[in-house]
Write a protein that holds these residues in place. Structure first.
Motif, PDB file in Angstrom:
ATOM      1  N   SER A   2       0.900  -1.251   0.040  1.00 29.15           N
ATOM      2  CA  SER A   2       0.029  -0.009   0.159  1.00 29.15           C
ATOM      3  C   SER A   2       0.950   1.148   0.012  1.00 29.15           C
ATOM      4  N   LYS A   4       0.581   3.657   1.798  1.00 24.49           N
ATOM      5  CA  LYS A   4       0.729   4.177   3.350  1.00 24.49           C
ATOM      6  C   LYS A   4       1.870   3.241   3.775  1.00 24.49           C
ATOM      7  N   GLU A  26      -5.835   7.247   2.400  1.00 26.28           N
ATOM      8  CA  GLU A  26      -5.495   6.648   1.122  1.00 26.28           C
ATOM      9  C   GLU A  26      -6.739   6.428   0.221  1.00 26.28           C
ATOM     10  N   LEU A  31      -1.652   8.239  -1.630  1.00 22.96           N
ATOM     11  CA  LEU A  31      -1.474   8.418  -0.200  1.00 22.96           C
ATOM     12  C   LEU A  31      -1.563  10.158  -0.187  1.00 22.96           C
ATOM     13  N   ASP A  60       1.965   8.711  -6.605  1.00 21.69           N
ATOM     14  CA  ASP A  60       1.299   7.785  -5.443  1.00 21.69           C
ATOM     15  C   ASP A  60       1.055   8.669  -3.974  1.00 21.69           C
TER      16      ASP A  60
END
Length: 126
Positions: A2, A4, A26, A31, A60
């Protein structure tokens, strides 16, 4: 992985800096973080960490980091063994800029060679 998880070191640094009004979410693999850094140095350090992990233009992560106090670059608490030159090297990348720190702290410092642990020094914007 992920986003995060990928950017956890950024979140950890934010905690270390005690970023205020922080929010992390998220959405769709992106994020989103926001918060208020105490000084420009802290904001720059967070962005440097983001770029270290995600590259120069990461897609991202979206970060909205504002600054609470732009009147100084940072406030530094002296640790044992530090000199103004070492502190200048850390913040400016150049030990020779120690005099800028000395000049910003003449209310506390009378000699650039005499600093003591636990003194809080202003690191001025250059």
């Amino acid at each position: 992985m992920s986003a995060k998880s990928k950017y956890q070191p950024v979140l950890d640094l934010g905690q270390e800096f005690n970023i205020q009004d922080g929010d992390v979410s998220e959405e769709g693999g992106v994020l989103k973080i926001k918060g208020v850094a105490n000084t420009p140095y802290e904001k720059n350090a967070l962005w440097d960490k983001i770029k270290e992990i995600g590259g120069e233009n990461p897609s991202d992560i979206k970060a909205n980091i504002t600054i609470a106090d732009e009147s100084v670059y940072h406030r530094h608490v002296v640790k044992s063994g530090e000199t103004l030159g070492k502190i200048a090297k850390h913040y400016y990348g150049n030990a020779a800029k120690y005099n800028a720190i000395f000049q910003a702290n003449t209310d506390k410092l009378k000699n650039p060679d005499l600093i003591y642990p636990d003194q809080e020094l202003i690191i001025p914007n250059l």
